[in-house]
Design a protein around this motif. Structure first.
Motif, PDB file in Angstrom:
ATOM      1  N   PRO A 123       0.816  -1.222   0.000  1.00  0.00           N
ATOM      2  CA  PRO A 123       0.000   0.000   0.000  1.00  0.00           C
ATOM      3  C   PRO A 123       0.848   1.268   0.000  1.00  0.00           C
ATOM      4  CG  PRO A 123       0.006  -1.002   2.182  1.00  0.00           C
ATOM      5  CD  PRO A 123       0.679  -1.983   1.266  1.00  0.00           C
ATOM      6  N   ARG A 124       2.032   1.204   0.632  1.00  0.00           N
ATOM      7  CA  ARG A 124       2.928   2.355   0.699  1.00  0.00           C
ATOM      8  C   ARG A 124       4.373   1.876   0.589  1.00  0.00           C
ATOM      9  NH1 ARG A 124       1.159   5.442   6.129  1.00  0.00           N
ATOM     10  NH2 ARG A 124       1.780   3.409   6.972  1.00  0.00           N
ATOM     11  N   ILE A 125       5.212   2.721  -0.007  1.00  0.00           N
ATOM     12  CA  ILE A 125       6.629   2.382  -0.174  1.00  0.00           C
ATOM     13  C   ILE A 125       7.485   3.504   0.408  1.00  0.00           C
ATOM     14  CG2 ILE A 125       8.494   1.947  -1.822  1.00  0.00           C
ATOM     15  CD1 ILE A 125       6.465   0.767  -3.713  1.00  0.00           C
ATOM     16  N   VAL A 126       8.514   3.102   1.146  1.00  0.00           N
ATOM     17  CA  VAL A 126       9.518   4.044   1.650  1.00  0.00           C
ATOM     18  C   VAL A 126      10.859   3.662   1.030  1.00  0.00           C
ATOM     19  CG1 VAL A 126      10.761   4.899   3.662  1.00  0.00           C
ATOM     20  CG2 VAL A 126       8.311   4.404   3.828  1.00  0.00           C
ATOM     21  N   ILE A 127      11.485   4.610   0.353  1.00  0.00           N
ATOM     22  CA  ILE A 127      12.816   4.375  -0.218  1.00  0.00           C
ATOM     23  C   ILE A 127      13.816   5.152   0.630  1.00  0.00           C
ATOM     24  CG2 ILE A 127      14.303   4.672  -2.227  1.00  0.00           C
ATOM     25  CD1 ILE A 127      11.833   4.399  -3.978  1.00  0.00           C
ATOM     26  N   GLU A 131      23.570   6.127   2.835  1.00  0.00           N
ATOM     27  CA  GLU A 131      24.722   7.026   2.720  1.00  0.00           C
ATOM     28  C   GLU A 131      24.375   8.134   1.728  1.00  0.00           C
ATOM     29  OE1 GLU A 131      25.935   2.903   3.673  1.00  0.00           O
ATOM     30  OE2 GLU A 131      25.262   3.693   1.741  1.00  0.00           O
ATOM     31  N   GLY A 132      24.921   9.336   1.972  1.00  0.00           N
ATOM     32  CA  GLY A 132      24.584  10.488   1.150  1.00  0.00           C
ATOM     33  C   GLY A 132      24.866  10.287  -0.328  1.00  0.00           C
ATOM     34  N   VAL A 133      25.905   9.509  -0.662  1.00  0.00           N
ATOM     35  CA  VAL A 133      26.280   9.305  -2.053  1.00  0.00           C
ATOM     36  C   VAL A 133      25.181   8.589  -2.840  1.00  0.00           C
ATOM     37  CG1 VAL A 133      27.419   7.069  -1.726  1.00  0.00           C
ATOM     38  CG2 VAL A 133      28.201   8.590  -3.545  1.00  0.00           C
ATOM     39  N   LEU A 134      24.268   7.926  -2.132  1.00  0.00           N
ATOM     40  CA  LEU A 134      23.203   7.182  -2.803  1.00  0.00           C
ATOM     41  C   LEU A 134      21.891   7.969  -2.860  1.00  0.00           C
ATOM     42  CD1 LEU A 134      23.842   3.575  -1.432  1.00  0.00           C
ATOM     43  CD2 LEU A 134      24.670   4.650  -3.519  1.00  0.00           C
ATOM     44  N   ARG A 135      21.939   9.230  -2.500  1.00  0.00           N
ATOM     45  CA  ARG A 135      20.720  10.059  -2.568  1.00  0.00           C
ATOM     46  C   ARG A 135      20.208  10.154  -4.005  1.00  0.00           C
ATOM     47  NH1 ARG A 135      19.217  15.542  -3.236  1.00  0.00           N
ATOM     48  NH2 ARG A 135      17.437  16.120  -1.898  1.00  0.00           N
ATOM     49  N   GLY A 136      21.144  10.278  -4.967  1.00  0.00           N
ATOM     50  CA  GLY A 136      20.758  10.397  -6.373  1.00  0.00           C
ATOM     51  C   GLY A 136      19.943   9.214  -6.873  1.00  0.00           C
ATOM     52  N   PRO A 137      20.483   7.985  -6.795  1.00  0.00           N
ATOM     53  CA  PRO A 137      19.690   6.841  -7.271  1.00  0.00           C
ATOM     54  C   PRO A 137      18.415   6.615  -6.473  1.00  0.00           C
ATOM     55  CG  PRO A 137      21.776   6.120  -6.263  1.00  0.00           C
ATOM     56  CD  PRO A 137      21.859   7.598  -6.460  1.00  0.00           C
ATOM     57  N   ALA A 138      18.447   6.901  -5.164  1.00  0.00           N
ATOM     58  CA  ALA A 138      17.231   6.741  -4.352  1.00  0.00           C
ATOM     59  C   ALA A 138      16.160   7.732  -4.800  1.00  0.00           C
ATOM     60  CB  ALA A 138      17.554   6.944  -2.877  1.00  0.00           C
ATOM     61  N   MET A 139      16.563   8.968  -5.082  1.00  0.00           N
ATOM     62  CA  MET A 139      15.608   9.977  -5.532  1.00  0.00           C
ATOM     63  C   MET A 139      15.053   9.627  -6.915  1.00  0.00           C
ATOM     64  SD  MET A 139      16.154  14.101  -5.941  1.00  0.00           S
ATOM     65  CE  MET A 139      16.324  14.304  -4.166  1.00  0.00           C
ATOM     66  N   ASP A 140      15.913   9.144  -7.801  1.00  0.00           N
ATOM     67  CA  ASP A 140      15.459   8.750  -9.135  1.00  0.00           C
ATOM     68  C   ASP A 140      14.385   7.673  -9.044  1.00  0.00           C
ATOM     69  OD1 ASP A 140      17.169  10.518 -10.332  1.00  0.00           O
ATOM     70  OD2 ASP A 140      18.677   9.023 -10.894  1.00  0.00           O
ATOM     71  N   SER A 142      12.503   6.938  -6.430  1.00  0.00           N
ATOM     72  CA  SER A 142      11.322   7.504  -5.774  1.00  0.00           C
ATOM     73  C   SER A 142      10.479   8.319  -6.757  1.00  0.00           C
ATOM     74  CB  SER A 142      11.748   8.387  -4.594  1.00  0.00           C
ATOM     75  OG  SER A 142      10.643   9.016  -3.992  1.00  0.00           O
ATOM     76  N   ASN A 143      11.128   9.162  -7.555  1.00  0.00           N
ATOM     77  CA  ASN A 143      10.414   9.984  -8.536  1.00  0.00           C
ATOM     78  C   ASN A 143       9.714   9.126  -9.583  1.00  0.00           C
ATOM     79  OD1 ASN A 143      11.169  12.379  -7.311  1.00  0.00           O
ATOM     80  ND2 ASN A 143      12.957  12.690  -8.627  1.00  0.00           N
ATOM     81  N   PHE A 144      10.371   8.049  -9.995  1.00  0.00           N
ATOM     82  CA  PHE A 144       9.762   7.167 -10.996  1.00  0.00           C
ATOM     83  C   PHE A 144       8.453   6.585 -10.465  1.00  0.00           C
ATOM     84  CE2 PHE A 144       8.995   2.779 -12.296  1.00  0.00           C
ATOM     85  CZ  PHE A 144       8.761   2.954 -13.657  1.00  0.00           C
ATOM     86  N   ASN A 151       2.253   5.318  -3.920  1.00  0.00           N
ATOM     87  CA  ASN A 151       2.378   6.085  -2.672  1.00  0.00           C
ATOM     88  C   ASN A 151       3.787   5.858  -2.123  1.00  0.00           C
ATOM     89  OD1 ASN A 151       2.257   7.189  -0.115  1.00  0.00           O
ATOM     90  ND2 ASN A 151       0.228   6.366   0.359  1.00  0.00           N
ATOM     91  N   VAL A 152       4.710   6.781  -2.399  1.00  0.00           N
ATOM     92  CA  VAL A 152       6.120   6.577  -2.080  1.00  0.00           C
ATOM     93  C   VAL A 152       6.674   7.763  -1.303  1.00  0.00           C
ATOM     94  CG1 VAL A 152       6.858   7.551  -4.293  1.00  0.00           C
ATOM     95  CG2 VAL A 152       8.393   5.997  -3.065  1.00  0.00           C
TER      96      VAL A 152
END
Length: 260
Positions: A123-127, A131-140, A142-144, A151-152
């Protein structure tokens, strides 16, 4: 690409026994001789002054399917070590290509399908990027999913934010953790707490998970974050590259599953 050294990079040294460390040291120091002489396991055990069981246990920890597969992996390492690659920009390109090839071999496609099934049933996803260096792929990622109506929520490793989220976990809520090394005891406790709350978790890491994570996570993906093919200290490949590659594979399979 099959590589003994690449798979070895996914294991923390403190997770190896003294006998296994002796075997690793011997193999790394004598890899070319082992391959050229095509030595059998009994001879390797004799030369490394250990037993068959220690060798098999080491290969099992590295997710190498038996001694034959080990010899193929080691032969690939020896071949690449002997390549005389021109010292120019090609080194960086080859570093990217080799790291992607290693992960192409390591990532289990069946687990990508299982990941998609978990996403579809949550029902809901948390990504969460650890580590800060992985913010980019995590955000990508999440945005997708946000753009596809999921619901992310995107989180970092802040203790209060994660624990407040866990307290409000609903059944089958899914947490996706991205971590380079995954050795944090805090993260292990977080994944255990999620399971107790009847939530699900996916652990994506550059190291083989700890026993606690293995027992409590719903699914594990192990990536190779350290390239081993090119011996050039000036070639530095981003630690986030394998995670971007994993995202693209996951997204590709997710979109194709939607078409069915």
């Amino acid at each position: 690409m099959r590589s003994f050294l690449a798979k070895l990079s996914t294991i923390e040294e403190n997770n190896l026994t003294t006998r296994e460390l002796i075997i690793v040291d011997y193999i790394k120091s004598n890899s070319k001789q082992i391959v050229e002489e095509n030595i059998k396991i009994d001879e390797l055990a004799r030369r490394a002054k250990t037993g068959f069981s220690a060798i098999y246990n080491l290969l099992k920890k590295m997710n190498i399917d038996g001694y034959r597969d080990f010899m193929i992996c080691l032969a690939n390492d020896v071949e690449h070590a002997e390549l005389n690659i021109a010292k120019n920009d090609e080194n960086v390109a080859n570093g990217y290509i080799n790291l992607i090839k290693q992960n192409y071999t390591l990532i289990k496609k069946a687990n990508l399908v299982k990941t998609i099934n978990l996403i579809d049933s949550s029902p809901r996803i948390v990504i969460c990027y650890w580590e800060g260096v992985l913010r980019g792929p995590a955000m990508d990622l999440s945005n997708f999913f946000y753009n596809h109506g999921v619901n992310v929520t995107l989180l970092d490793s802040d203790w209060d934010s994660i624990n407040n989220r866990i307290k409000n976990t609903q059944t089958n809520d899914l947490y996706i953790f991205l971590t380079k090394y995954g050795t944090s005891t805090h993260l292990s406790k977080v994944i255990e707490a999620i399971r107790k709350q009847k939530g699900k978790s996916i652990f994506i890491s550059g190291k083989v998970p700890s026993k606690e994570v293995e027992e409590n996570a719903s699914l594990v993906h192990t990536l190779i974050v350290d390239g081993v093919e090119i011996n050039d200290d000036n070639v530095l490949i981003s630690k986030s590259l394998p995670f971007h590659y994993f995202n693209d594979l996951l997204i590709y399979h997710y979109l194709n599953s939607e078409k069915k």
